[in-house]
Scaffold this motif. Structure first.
Motif, mmCIF file in Angstrom:
data_model
loop_
_atom_site.group_PDB
_atom_site.id
_atom_site.type_symbol
_atom_site.label_atom_id
_atom_site.label_comp_id
_atom_site.label_asym_id
_atom_site.label_seq_id
_atom_site.Cartn_x
_atom_site.Cartn_y
_atom_site.Cartn_z
ATOM 1 N N TYR A 178 -8.562 -57.419 50.098
ATOM 2 C CA TYR A 178 -8.426 -58.862 50.263
ATOM 3 C C TYR A 178 -7.073 -59.220 50.877
ATOM 4 C CZ TYR A 178 -12.714 -59.890 47.715
ATOM 5 O OH TYR A 178 -14.034 -59.992 47.340
ATOM 6 N N LEU A 179 -6.026 -58.496 50.496
ATOM 7 C CA LEU A 179 -4.713 -58.721 51.098
ATOM 8 C C LEU A 179 -4.785 -58.498 52.606
ATOM 9 C CD1 LEU A 179 -1.639 -59.116 51.119
ATOM 10 C CD2 LEU A 179 -1.419 -56.678 50.511
ATOM 11 N N GLY A 180 -5.462 -57.421 53.020
ATOM 12 C CA GLY A 180 -5.601 -57.147 54.439
ATOM 13 C C GLY A 180 -6.325 -58.267 55.164
ATOM 14 N N GLU A 181 -7.423 -58.764 54.576
ATOM 15 C CA GLU A 181 -8.194 -59.850 55.192
ATOM 16 C C GLU A 181 -7.347 -61.126 55.304
ATOM 17 O OE1 GLU A 181 -11.596 -60.714 55.986
ATOM 18 O OE2 GLU A 181 -12.231 -58.628 56.140
ATOM 19 N N ILE A 182 -6.568 -61.420 54.279
ATOM 20 C CA ILE A 182 -5.733 -62.618 54.299
ATOM 21 C C ILE A 182 -4.674 -62.509 55.396
ATOM 22 C CG2 ILE A 182 -3.965 -63.860 52.979
ATOM 23 C CD1 ILE A 182 -5.696 -63.343 50.487
ATOM 24 N N LEU A 183 -4.065 -61.333 55.534
ATOM 25 C CA LEU A 183 -3.074 -61.139 56.590
ATOM 26 C C LEU A 183 -3.722 -61.260 57.968
ATOM 27 C CD1 LEU A 183 -0.988 -58.140 55.172
ATOM 28 C CD2 LEU A 183 -0.308 -60.540 55.304
ATOM 29 N N ILE A 184 -4.923 -60.711 58.120
ATOM 30 C CA ILE A 184 -5.615 -60.759 59.414
ATOM 31 C C ILE A 184 -5.886 -62.199 59.837
ATOM 32 C CG2 ILE A 184 -7.808 -60.264 60.553
ATOM 33 C CD1 ILE A 184 -7.847 -57.605 58.939
ATOM 34 N N TYR A 185 -6.586 -62.947 58.994
ATOM 35 C CA TYR A 185 -6.949 -64.306 59.382
ATOM 36 C C TYR A 185 -5.750 -65.251 59.337
ATOM 37 C CZ TYR A 185 -11.870 -63.354 59.928
ATOM 38 O OH TYR A 185 -13.072 -62.873 60.400
ATOM 39 N N GLY A 186 -4.793 -64.959 58.473
ATOM 40 C CA GLY A 186 -3.564 -65.752 58.483
ATOM 41 C C GLY A 186 -2.816 -65.598 59.795
ATOM 42 N N SER A 187 -2.835 -64.389 60.356
ATOM 43 C CA SER A 187 -2.172 -64.155 61.642
ATOM 44 C C SER A 187 -2.905 -64.874 62.772
ATOM 45 C CB SER A 187 -2.099 -62.657 61.932
ATOM 46 O OG SER A 187 -3.377 -62.117 62.250
ATOM 47 N N PHE A 188 -4.242 -64.944 62.688
ATOM 48 C CA PHE A 188 -4.992 -65.675 63.715
ATOM 49 C C PHE A 188 -4.606 -67.153 63.706
ATOM 50 C CE2 PHE A 188 -8.728 -62.475 63.187
ATOM 51 C CZ PHE A 188 -8.000 -61.521 63.873
ATOM 52 N N ALA A 189 -4.538 -67.734 62.519
ATOM 53 C CA ALA A 189 -4.179 -69.154 62.413
ATOM 54 C C ALA A 189 -2.750 -69.406 62.872
ATOM 55 C CB ALA A 189 -4.370 -69.631 60.974
ATOM 56 N N ALA A 190 -1.878 -68.396 62.715
ATOM 57 C CA ALA A 190 -0.482 -68.558 63.134
ATOM 58 C C ALA A 190 -0.344 -68.694 64.646
ATOM 59 C CB ALA A 190 0.348 -67.380 62.642
ATOM 60 N N LEU A 204 -8.939 -71.720 56.339
ATOM 61 C CA LEU A 204 -8.723 -70.465 55.611
ATOM 62 C C LEU A 204 -8.558 -70.711 54.118
ATOM 63 C CD1 LEU A 204 -6.316 -68.545 58.022
ATOM 64 C CD2 LEU A 204 -8.806 -68.457 57.883
ATOM 65 N N LEU A 205 -7.847 -71.757 53.757
ATOM 66 C CA LEU A 205 -7.650 -72.057 52.334
ATOM 67 C C LEU A 205 -8.981 -72.346 51.658
ATOM 68 C CD1 LEU A 205 -5.518 -72.423 50.133
ATOM 69 C CD2 LEU A 205 -5.391 -74.844 50.761
ATOM 70 N N MET A 206 -9.886 -73.012 52.360
ATOM 71 C CA MET A 206 -11.206 -73.292 51.813
ATOM 72 C C MET A 206 -11.953 -71.984 51.532
ATOM 73 S SD MET A 206 -14.465 -75.130 53.664
ATOM 74 C CE MET A 206 -14.641 -73.728 54.793
ATOM 75 N N VAL A 207 -11.935 -71.066 52.489
ATOM 76 C CA VAL A 207 -12.640 -69.791 52.321
ATOM 77 C C VAL A 207 -11.986 -68.958 51.234
ATOM 78 C CG1 VAL A 207 -13.284 -67.627 53.442
ATOM 79 C CG2 VAL A 207 -13.465 -69.783 54.700
ATOM 80 N N TRP A 208 -10.662 -68.880 51.258
ATOM 81 C CA TRP A 208 -9.961 -68.070 50.259
ATOM 82 C C TRP A 208 -10.167 -68.608 48.846
ATOM 83 C CZ3 TRP A 208 -4.745 -67.955 53.411
ATOM 84 C CH2 TRP A 208 -4.923 -67.149 54.548
ATOM 85 N N THR A 209 -10.208 -69.931 48.698
ATOM 86 C CA THR A 209 -10.369 -70.529 47.375
ATOM 87 C C THR A 209 -11.805 -70.438 46.879
ATOM 88 O OG1 THR A 209 -8.562 -72.084 47.834
ATOM 89 C CG2 THR A 209 -10.039 -72.618 46.009
ATOM 90 N N CYS A 210 -12.755 -70.690 47.768
ATOM 91 C CA CYS A 210 -14.165 -70.758 47.354
ATOM 92 C C CYS A 210 -14.856 -69.399 47.362
ATOM 93 C CB CYS A 210 -14.936 -71.720 48.257
ATOM 94 S SG CYS A 210 -14.358 -73.424 48.152
ATOM 95 N N LEU A 211 -14.307 -68.420 48.074
ATOM 96 C CA LEU A 211 -14.974 -67.125 48.187
ATOM 97 C C LEU A 211 -14.118 -65.983 47.664
ATOM 98 C CD1 LEU A 211 -17.602 -65.833 49.236
ATOM 99 C CD2 LEU A 211 -16.438 -65.469 51.430
ATOM 100 N N PHE A 212 -12.896 -65.862 48.165
ATOM 101 C CA PHE A 212 -12.043 -64.743 47.783
ATOM 102 C C PHE A 212 -11.635 -64.815 46.317
ATOM 103 C CE2 PHE A 212 -10.139 -63.321 52.121
ATOM 104 C CZ PHE A 212 -11.417 -63.245 52.639
ATOM 105 N N LEU A 213 -11.128 -65.972 45.886
ATOM 106 C CA LEU A 213 -10.613 -66.089 44.517
ATOM 107 C C LEU A 213 -11.669 -65.809 43.451
ATOM 108 C CD1 LEU A 213 -8.292 -66.708 42.624
ATOM 109 C CD2 LEU A 213 -8.797 -69.149 42.864
#
Length: 253
Positions: A178-190, A204-213
């Motif tokens: 999950y850390l890897g996925e967050i870094l990947i998509y976080g870098s895209f948004a950057a 991304l926050l919507m996906v991370w909160t509703c799916l990842f968490l």
């Protein structure tokens, strides 16, 4: 917190995850489409979607090119991982409507980020600087390596022995994939223009909160049944290694 406290949190958020399951089985029709089909089409199609946008908007400046290289290559990295290190959770059959809803709620919004990058006026003052773009590309590579290494280790280890994995990529971080996925998509948004950053990270926050968490907390509850759990929690973090564990890595004089 205690295992009981964790169970309460995971149980509450688990209902959100269960609602995702209901959504994927939404009528009409039988469940006959493996979930990975929808995911792989979206992941593998990202390169071609980005190229289409670049030609459509006639935008071949640095930001669209670097974004297309990163997000497009990630799609092929995902496909390679799928065929080499298969995650059977993605074999779950879904209905036609369920496949559509998975695109509408998660996979589709991911494509809004490249649209905002490539459709933006390249002469605008809020375009990302080369330094921000190259930093984002560095983070993307790091995230992809972490995700792949963690998934390969997990797959290889569990084929030999079931149980709690506390070594390698999992030694100090309990959810490195999950850390890897967050870094990947976080870098895209950057890579988004300054004015669009809030929209990209909002998606991304919507996906991370509703799916990842919910999935992370559900995994925590499942892993807590092992006898090594308490010691493992004390020496590891959810997504980042605790400072106390990092101090142990420093050479002692």
């Amino acid at each position: 917190g205690t295992d009981n406290e964790l169970g309460g949190v995971a149980g509450a958020l688990g209902r959100l995850t269960s609602s995702n399951g209901v959504m994927l089985q939404c009528p009409p029709g039988p469940s006959f489409i493996p979930l990975y089909v929808t995911i792989n089409i979206q992941k593998g199609g990202t390169l071609f979607f980005c190229l289409f946008l670049m030609f459509y908007f006639d935008n071949f400046t640095l930001a669209p090119c670097l974004y297309t290289v990163c997000h497009g290559s990630y799609g092929f990295v995902w496909l390679l991982k799928h065929f080499a290190v298969r995650d059977r959770n993605w074999d779950t059959p879904v209905t036609l409507m369920g496949a559509f809803l998975s695109v509408a709620t998660v996979l589709g919004p991911y494509w809004l980020i490249p649209y905002m990058v490539i459709s933006h006026d390249p002469s605008a003052e809020d375009m990302p600087s080369p330094l921000r773009l190259y930093t984002a590309a560095f983070v993307y590579i790091l995230g992809a390596v972490i995700m792949i290494a963690a998934d390969v280790q997990k797959n290889a280890t569990l084929q030999v022995k079931r149980g709690l994995i506390t070594t390698g990529m999992f030694a100090y971080v309990r959810h490195p994939n999950y850390l890897g996925e967050i870094l990947i998509y976080g870098s895209f948004a950057a890579m988004l223009p300054l004015g669009s950053l809030v929209y990209g990270y909002g998606i991304l926050l919507m996906v991370w909160t509703c799916l990842f968490l919910p999935n992370i907390l559900r995994k925590e509850k499942s892993m807590s049944r092992y006898k090594e759990w308490k010691g493992y929690v004390a020496s590891s973090g959810y997504l980042l290694p605790p400072l106390s564990s990092l101090c142990h890595l420093l050479p002692v004089q």
